[in-house]
Motif scaffolding. Structure first.
Motif, mmCIF file in Angstrom:
data_model
loop_
_atom_site.group_PDB
_atom_site.id
_atom_site.type_symbol
_atom_site.label_atom_id
_atom_site.label_comp_id
_atom_site.label_asym_id
_atom_site.label_seq_id
_atom_site.Cartn_x
_atom_site.Cartn_y
_atom_site.Cartn_z
ATOM 1 N N GLU A 10 -60.497 24.332 -26.848
ATOM 2 C CA GLU A 10 -60.227 23.759 -25.527
ATOM 3 C C GLU A 10 -61.590 23.427 -24.945
ATOM 4 O OE1 GLU A 10 -57.612 26.049 -22.959
ATOM 5 O OE2 GLU A 10 -56.912 27.124 -24.725
ATOM 6 N N SER A 11 -61.774 22.162 -24.572
ATOM 7 C CA SER A 11 -63.094 21.734 -24.143
ATOM 8 C C SER A 11 -63.012 20.770 -22.965
ATOM 9 C CB SER A 11 -63.825 21.059 -25.313
ATOM 10 O OG SER A 11 -63.164 19.863 -25.673
ATOM 11 N N SER A 41 -67.062 23.428 -25.163
ATOM 12 C CA SER A 41 -65.891 24.294 -25.220
ATOM 13 C C SER A 41 -65.952 25.398 -24.188
ATOM 14 C CB SER A 41 -65.777 24.931 -26.608
ATOM 15 O OG SER A 41 -65.570 23.950 -27.589
ATOM 16 N N LYS A 42 -64.779 25.892 -23.850
ATOM 17 C CA LYS A 42 -64.701 27.058 -22.971
ATOM 18 C C LYS A 42 -65.414 28.233 -23.637
ATOM 19 C CE LYS A 42 -60.237 26.317 -20.719
ATOM 20 N NZ LYS A 42 -58.935 26.971 -20.478
ATOM 21 N N ALA A 45 -61.097 32.059 -23.102
ATOM 22 C CA ALA A 45 -59.807 31.370 -22.976
ATOM 23 C C ALA A 45 -59.392 31.200 -21.517
ATOM 24 C CB ALA A 45 -58.730 32.120 -23.758
ATOM 25 N N TYR A 49 -61.341 25.052 -16.547
ATOM 26 C CA TYR A 49 -62.001 23.849 -17.051
ATOM 27 C C TYR A 49 -63.144 23.400 -16.146
ATOM 28 C CZ TYR A 49 -58.530 22.895 -20.715
ATOM 29 O OH TYR A 49 -57.741 22.940 -21.834
ATOM 30 N N GLU A 81 -56.068 14.497 -20.347
ATOM 31 C CA GLU A 81 -56.334 15.367 -21.495
ATOM 32 C C GLU A 81 -56.175 14.566 -22.775
ATOM 33 O OE1 GLU A 81 -55.489 19.995 -20.407
ATOM 34 O OE2 GLU A 81 -54.038 18.964 -21.653
ATOM 35 N N VAL A 83 -55.916 15.166 -26.980
ATOM 36 C CA VAL A 83 -55.776 16.088 -28.100
ATOM 37 C C VAL A 83 -56.207 15.293 -29.321
ATOM 38 C CG1 VAL A 83 -54.220 17.488 -29.498
ATOM 39 C CG2 VAL A 83 -53.886 17.350 -27.009
ATOM 40 N N ASN A 101 -58.287 19.931 -31.131
ATOM 41 C CA ASN A 101 -58.903 20.386 -29.887
ATOM 42 C C ASN A 101 -58.238 19.666 -28.718
ATOM 43 O OD1 ASN A 101 -61.327 21.765 -28.553
ATOM 44 N ND2 ASN A 101 -61.542 19.666 -27.815
ATOM 45 N N THR A 102 -58.106 20.375 -27.601
ATOM 46 C CA THR A 102 -57.631 19.773 -26.356
ATOM 47 C C THR A 102 -58.829 19.622 -25.436
ATOM 48 O OG1 THR A 102 -55.455 20.785 -26.597
ATOM 49 C CG2 THR A 102 -56.071 20.029 -24.391
ATOM 50 N N GLU A 103 -59.060 18.392 -24.996
ATOM 51 C CA GLU A 103 -60.232 18.050 -24.192
ATOM 52 C C GLU A 103 -59.769 17.600 -22.804
ATOM 53 O OE1 GLU A 103 -63.740 15.450 -25.726
ATOM 54 O OE2 GLU A 103 -62.100 14.089 -25.165
ATOM 55 N N HIS A 104 -60.321 18.217 -21.768
ATOM 56 C CA HIS A 104 -59.984 17.907 -20.381
ATOM 57 C C HIS A 104 -61.110 17.039 -19.805
ATOM 58 C CE1 HIS A 104 -57.360 18.871 -16.989
ATOM 59 N NE2 HIS A 104 -58.455 18.740 -16.254
#
Length: 158
Positions: A10-11, A41-42, A45, A49, A81, A83, A101-104
């Motif tokens: 998650e980034s 990245s975070k 967890a 963000y 977001e 993915v 990866n999920t990117e915000h």
């Protein structure tokens, strides 16, 4: 020395820009010729963000969000977001079996004269480019698409 922990998939992607739609791009130190916006990245967890964005911008560019020069409200959550599949060359950084990866996405409005101090282990150099040119330079399709969204989120100064 303990092994480095796996990256969290998650980034954030932070498009740093001026009010006249100039975009800051950074050239990766580990892949010369690969240009991108700030990403990261975070650390945990449960890290929000926005906190990840503030930390990564400061680590990679030296720009301090929350300073008089770049106030907190300069960071805008674009509510987007992405993915995407993690490039195989970087997949070893993630736990076995992690492939996406999920990117915000955030935007950060800065004054044109903001001081940029690169983290030399991460980036070789930087450039300010007009937004369309910046999108063309990005190696990552999700980064290019985010830069192309910039006019939706900024009213240019006339």
């Amino acid at each position: 020395m303990s092994p480095r922990p796996y990256k969290i998939p998650e980034s954030v992607l932070v498009v740093i820009h001026t009010d006249d739609l100039q975009v800051l791009l950074l050239e990766r130190a580990d892949r010369p010729g690969y240009w991108q916006s700030v990403t990261g990245s975070k650390d945990r967890a449960d890290e929000p963000y926005a906190r990840t964005a503030v930390r990564e911008v400061q680590e990679e560019t030296g720009i301090v969000i929350g300073s008089p020069e770049v106030p907190d409200e300069a960071l805008r959550d674009w509510g987007l977001e992405n993915v995407y599949e993690i490039y195989p060359v970087w997949r070893h950084r993630y736990a076995p079996g992690v492939t996406h990866n999920t990117e915000h996405v955030f935007g950060l409005l800065v004054p044109r004269e903001v001081t940029v101090t690169l983290a030399p282990r991460e980036h070789l150099r930087y450039e300010w480019l007009p937004w369309r040119e910046a999108a063309d330079r990005c190696f990552s399709p999700s980064n290019a698409e985010a830069v192309l969204q910039l006019p939706r989120f900024v009213t240019p100064v006339s």
